[in-house]
Design an enzyme around this catalytic site. Structure first.
Site, PDB file in Angstrom:
ATOM      1  N   VAL A 145     -12.614  28.210  10.654  1.00  0.00           N
ATOM      2  CA  VAL A 145     -12.614  27.219  11.728  1.00  0.00           C
ATOM      3  C   VAL A 145     -11.382  27.438  12.596  1.00  0.00           C
ATOM      4  O   VAL A 145     -10.253  27.272  12.130  1.00  0.00           O
ATOM      5  CB  VAL A 145     -12.625  25.785  11.169  1.00  0.00           C
ATOM      6  CG1 VAL A 145     -12.591  24.769  12.305  1.00  0.00           C
ATOM      7  CG2 VAL A 145     -13.850  25.569  10.297  1.00  0.00           C
ATOM      8  N   GLY A 185       0.193   8.146  -2.433  1.00  0.00           N
ATOM      9  CA  GLY A 185      -1.164   7.647  -2.601  1.00  0.00           C
ATOM     10  C   GLY A 185      -1.765   7.319  -1.257  1.00  0.00           C
ATOM     11  O   GLY A 185      -1.123   7.434  -0.207  1.00  0.00           O
ATOM     12  N   PHE A 244      -7.473   2.813   4.857  1.00  0.00           N
ATOM     13  CA  PHE A 244      -6.870   2.696   6.182  1.00  0.00           C
ATOM     14  C   PHE A 244      -5.381   3.028   6.189  1.00  0.00           C
ATOM     15  O   PHE A 244      -4.704   2.754   7.177  1.00  0.00           O
ATOM     16  CB  PHE A 244      -7.067   1.278   6.728  1.00  0.00           C
ATOM     17  CG  PHE A 244      -8.489   0.957   7.063  1.00  0.00           C
ATOM     18  CD1 PHE A 244      -9.256   0.190   6.202  1.00  0.00           C
ATOM     19  CD2 PHE A 244      -9.069   1.446   8.212  1.00  0.00           C
ATOM     20  CE1 PHE A 244     -10.564  -0.097   6.499  1.00  0.00           C
ATOM     21  CE2 PHE A 244     -10.382   1.156   8.522  1.00  0.00           C
ATOM     22  CZ  PHE A 244     -11.139   0.380   7.655  1.00  0.00           C
ATOM     23  N   VAL A 255       0.624   5.858   1.361  1.00  0.00           N
ATOM     24  CA  VAL A 255       1.963   5.543   0.863  1.00  0.00           C
ATOM     25  C   VAL A 255       2.715   6.860   0.749  1.00  0.00           C
ATOM     26  O   VAL A 255       2.282   7.763   0.034  1.00  0.00           O
ATOM     27  CB  VAL A 255       1.909   4.832  -0.506  1.00  0.00           C
ATOM     28  CG1 VAL A 255       3.319   4.472  -0.957  1.00  0.00           C
ATOM     29  CG2 VAL A 255       1.041   3.587  -0.438  1.00  0.00           C
ATOM     30  N   LYS A 287       4.743   2.504   3.413  1.00  0.00           N
ATOM     31  CA  LYS A 287       3.317   2.214   3.545  1.00  0.00           C
ATOM     32  C   LYS A 287       2.961   2.330   5.020  1.00  0.00           C
ATOM     33  O   LYS A 287       3.533   1.639   5.865  1.00  0.00           O
ATOM     34  CB  LYS A 287       2.991   0.818   3.029  1.00  0.00           C
ATOM     35  CG  LYS A 287       3.228   0.643   1.535  1.00  0.00           C
ATOM     36  CD  LYS A 287       2.807  -0.741   1.076  1.00  0.00           C
ATOM     37  CE  LYS A 287       3.016  -0.928  -0.412  1.00  0.00           C
ATOM     38  NZ  LYS A 287       2.591  -2.271  -0.869  1.00  0.00           N
ATOM     39  N   ASP A 300      -1.977  -6.412 -11.334  1.00  0.00           N
ATOM     40  CA  ASP A 300      -2.101  -5.010 -11.755  1.00  0.00           C
ATOM     41  C   ASP A 300      -0.815  -4.563 -12.441  1.00  0.00           C
ATOM     42  O   ASP A 300      -0.288  -3.496 -12.153  1.00  0.00           O
ATOM     43  CB  ASP A 300      -2.415  -4.115 -10.555  1.00  0.00           C
ATOM     44  CG  ASP A 300      -2.846  -2.714 -10.975  1.00  0.00           C
ATOM     45  OD1 ASP A 300      -3.221  -2.539 -12.144  1.00  0.00           O
ATOM     46  OD2 ASP A 300      -2.800  -1.792 -10.142  1.00  0.00           O
TER      47      ASP A 300
END
Length: 913
Positions: free
Chosen positions: A235, A617, A621, A624, A655, A766
């Site tokens: 490409v 991570g 949308f 991090v 973030k 969590d």
């Protein structure tokens, strides 16, 4: 004119025309010839499998459109749930595989087995196997819908492979059979791998991601090595690097780029490994020259050569200064003459002539040296040597071998097909919306006439998954029925509970419990009663890995039950998106306007001071990133103490919200900024500042130098091995050690941070070692982005492929009712303490499947003494284990508060040894 003169003239013409097109560049759209399964060019000896049901369904019968034997390859074992059965095709030489075709077992109408989906794995050397993924990271390929039809699937990106394995999949125990064909062409350029620095992100009005997203090698310490990626996928990038020839990709997809500011040497170094000795005539590099946005052609190229991995670089390097019309902003191919040098390894340095270097393809014009022994032949070569230095690049010209055939037409993706598909999807969506509106109107009319009846006994069940959510609310004496409540069946008195034989039957009739088990093909243990008419699905709180703040008094969703002493937490707003920068589902708490605005004013952080290190991570949308801030003491805005030695950078987590985020996602992001600004505790990560004046929006939090606690502890050995069978027994003391008192100190800090959150009525939801960061002197801070990291994907349970839940850390009422409170955080703390004392060597309930963990939550609900607890860690004294068991009490009121947990761990725990 002799051959040497002709070769020199050809090279001069190539260099002179290098700014126009990639002369040696291949077109992947034409690399679509059948490779020999159907026409038997691939012999039976090159087709193998992990197993076969019988000799008549052996691997040799897996040829597309063939009816030999019983009509297909059928594995002996089940492909559910382990997906370990495979069909392997050996192409004997490296090929670029651009398309695959699959078919089930028809056998003249007698067969009915096929595979609805499958995965691909491939290898170039027979030792290292890579899993194929599309441009968006998806591994699963849709297969057949019937046993007879042929389904062709384009592979975007294509894969360079000698061996290809098909792994059929199934969603339940069933028989599958497979016939296949591979399409592509011979990979004649011989490039095995390239090594390069990891591509970076350019921040313009929107973030431009210039990383090599399809690279199939290793990535360590900012270096990619041992694989091939976008620099060899065929490409060629457009003039405007923010645009792409591919559909539905992010800005900058076609290019891999590096910033001059990140390379003090002034150049980017790359290394290329080939299959055998070659005489190199030229290298072609397709570069972007959009100088108005900082992209420039290289100022020059310097290449060195060697014939083997352990040899020294030979002779003088080839140097080439690039000229031409540098003011022309069009992308172009730059040709670098290599003078016929013979080598198997090349190392090239590309000099910066501007702020950025952007490459989309790199290819070589070379000839195989006849007396060289191939590295890839009938037998596999010794294990390849992966160079420690910068990356090799893969760019090849392919010689197509049509075998008298025409290339296979594209299976999917043509503009007309895409347009028709989009129109059909829009029409179906509109019809669905209309149907939902009519259905809602119908039920509202029915409910307006329903009797307002209530139960004396409360039952609340929430499954915290948007779209797959159950809410059962029965409160004594409500003023009006809950929304969408169905009329109660006749015969039940208005103030009596429905007739339920026992707790087990009630659980089995619970739609939330059945929904959690819906992905498994195991029948229920007993015939539960019919689902009560008052059990009506609706949407409720969406789960996330972030904090949840309770609703402020004044607007309760429903009156709290009088018998419940646990504070009532409001339902979170429903957010039907897969997280902003992390967790797959993200809930922003339902708060009155301005409720989270009473924290300190946010601080604008200078974006220019952030230096990217790596991506931690990502979510739907946002991402991090781990970044560094040089000389943080110069930033007056950082008004609280930073334990950073002078001259050392400050590690921060950033973030980032992508510019294409929805309005709801932006609002959620800003609300999270307000909530984070309230957290001021030495054991909780703090918000350092924000960048919200322009896109992309960023929030900057502190980060700890030793990473997360899970990785940190797993690298340690227990210092005191007096306890029999302690983690680390029988192992050589190769790594650092940690003492039992230090483990208690770590746990006490986690309890201290959670105690602070509890005083604010914040619920983490969590808590685990993956969400705790470790700093200097074993300082612990609780974070919230562990869910966004692919490293810990195995710690989360996917509900129908969408929402993720850390069920091994969740209290039973969280799994079955979606009820998240400080008491459920105490349960998770008990599991986290278990991880700490196990030195993170094992996953909680590692001997249980996800289904069995959910069933165990049901045993807590039934409370018949059959529930399973985590076993006592070898290094854990009985007194401390009893504290863990209290954290896992069935009744939330019986779990110890964090203040008591902190006091015990900080003062009394050592006395229990």
């Amino acid at each position: 004119m002799g051959p040497e003169a002709l070769s020199s003239l050809l090279l001069l013409l190539l260099v002179a025309s290098g700014d126009a097109d990639m002369k040696g560049h291949f077109d992947p759209a034409k690399c679509r010839y059948a490779l020999g399964m159907q026409d038997r060019t691939i012999p039976d000896s090159d087709i193998s499998a992990s197993s076969s049901w019988s000799d008549s369904t052996a691997a040799r019968h897996s040829r597309l459109e063939s009816s030999d034997g019983d009509g297909a390859w059928c594995p002996a074992g089940s492909v559910f749930p382990k997906e370990e059965e495979y069909l392997q095709v050996d192409l004997q030489r490296l090929h670029l595989v651009a398309l695959v075709g699959t078919q089930g077992r028809h056998a003249g109408g007698l067969g009915k087995e096929f595979s609805r989906s499958y995965r691909l794995r491939y290898s170039r050397d027979g030792r290292r196997w890579m899993g194929w993924k599309d441009r968006w990271g998806q591994e699963v390929i849709s297969g057949n819908e019937d046993p007879e039809g042929v389904v062709l699937k384009d592979l975007g990106p294509p894969m360079v492979a000698r061996l290809v394995r098909f792994y059929p999949r199934a969603d339940r125990v069933m028989s599958v059979c497979l016939r296949v064909e591979l399409y592509g062409c011979l990979w004649r350029d011989g490039l095995l791998s390239y090594t390069a620095p990891v591509g970076q992100t350019m921040y313009l009005s929107e973030a431009v991601y210039l990383n090599d997203s399809t690279y199939d090698g290793h990535t360590v310490g900012g270096l990619q090595y041992g694989g091939l990626g976008q620099l060899a996928d065929g490409v060629v990038g457009l003039d405007d690097f923010r645009k792409s020839q591919e559909l539905r990709v992010w800005p900058g997809y076609d290019y891999v780029g590096w910033s001059n500011h990140s390379f003090s040497s002034g150049y980017v170094e790359m290394e290329f490994e080939f299959d055998r000795l070659r005489a190199f005539q030229a290298m072609q590099v397709h570069c972007n020259n959009m100088h108005t946005l900082g992209a420039r052609l290289p100022g020059g190229v310097e290449c060195r050569f060697r014939r083997g991995p352990a040899m020294a670089w030979e002779g003088e390097p080839m140097r080439h200064n690039l000229g031409g019309n540098l003011g022309d902003p069009r992308a172009r191919a730059v040709s670098v003459p290599l003078g016929g040098r013979v080598a198997r390894f090349l190392q090239c340095r590309f000099l910066f002539a501007g702020p950025w270097l952007l490459f989309s393809e790199i290819s070589f014009i070379s000839d195989v040296v006849n007396n060289s022994s191939p590295a890839l032949g009938g037998t596999f070569p010794p294990a390849p040597w992966w160079p420690p230095g910068p990356p090799p690049t893969n760019f090849s010209s392919l010689e197509l071998e049509p075998r008298g055939q025409q290339p296979v037409a594209k299976a999917e993706g043509s503009p007309t097909a895409i347009l028709i598909g989009c129109l059909v999807a829009i029409i179906l969506l509109l019809l669905l919306i209309i149907a939902l509106m009519l259905w809602r109107l119908h039920w509202r009319r029915l409910l307006s006439k329903a009797e307002r009846r209530v139960l004396e006994e409360e039952l609340t069940v929430h499954l915290s998954v948007p779209g797959d959510t159950i809410l059962i609310n029965n409160r004594p004496g409500p003023r009006e029925p809950p929304p969408y409540q169905e009329p109660r069946p006749r015969g039940n008195p208005p103030h009596s509970a429905p007739c339920v034989p026992n707790g087990s039957a009630l659980l089995l009739s619970n739609p939330a419990y059945r929904l959690l088990l819906a992905t498994y093909a195991r029948p229920p243990r007993g015939p539960g009663p019919p689902t009560p008419a008052w059990a009506k699905p609706t949407n409720t709180q969406a789960y996330s890995g972030d904090y949840m703040e309770p609703e402020k008094p004044g607007a309760p969703l429903l009156p709290p039950p009088p018998q419940n002493s646990v504070p009532h937490y409001a339902e979170a707003d429903i957010v039907t998106l897969q997280g902003v920068t992390g967790g797959n589902t993200y809930a922003v708490p339902a708060l009155p306007p301005g409720a989270v605005g009473d924290g300190p004013p946010r601080v604008d952080f200078p974006r220019s001071r952030l230096r990217f290190k790596e991506k931690l991570g990502e979510g739907q949308f946002g991402e991090v990133h781990l970044c560094e801030v040089d000389s943080p003491q110069d930033l007056v805005s950082l008004d609280f103490p930073l334990n950073v030695r002078k001259g050392h950078p400050l590690l921060v987590a950033v973030k980032i919200l992508r510019p294409d985020a929805t309005k709801n996602a932006r609002n959620d992001f800003l609300k999270e900024v307000k909530i984070m600004s309230r957290l001021k505790d030495p054991n909780i990560i703090r918000l350092l500042g924000v960048c919200v004046q322009d896109d992309p929006l960023c929030m900057i939090t502190d980060y700890m130098e030793n990473g997360d606690l899970n990785q940190f502890l797993s690298a340690h050995q227990l210092e005191d091995k007096a306890a029999e069978g302690a983690p680390g027994d029988g192992q050589a003391a190769q790594g650092p050690t940690i003492s039992y008192p230090m483990l208690l100190h770590v746990a006490a800090q986690i309890a201290s941070g959670m105690r602070y959150l509890a005083t604010l009525n914040f619920v983490h939801r969590d808590l685990a070692t993956r969400n705790c960061l470790v700093g200097e002197n074993f300082t612990i801070k609780i974070a919230d982005f562990g869910m966004s990291r692919n490293l810990y994907a195995g710690d989360y349970y996917r509900v129908q492929g969408r929402a993720v839940l850390p069920i091994r850390w969740m209290a039973w009422e969280c799994i079955l009712m979606g009820k998240f409170t400080t008491a459920s955080d105490v349960w998770a703390f008990g599991v986290t303490l278990w991880e700490v004392l196990m030195l993170c060597r094992a996953q909680p309930f590692g001997q249980l499947t996800d289904e069995q963990v959910i069933e165990n939550a049901g045993e807590f609900f039934r409370d018949q003494g059959r529930q399973v607890y985590l076993s006592r860690p070898p290094a854990c004294p009985q007194g401390l284990y009893e504290l863990m068991l209290r954290c896992w009490s069935r009744e939330s009121e019986q779990r110890p508060p964090f203040s008591q947990l902190h006091r015990f761990l900080a003062e009394d725990a050592l006395n229990t040894v």
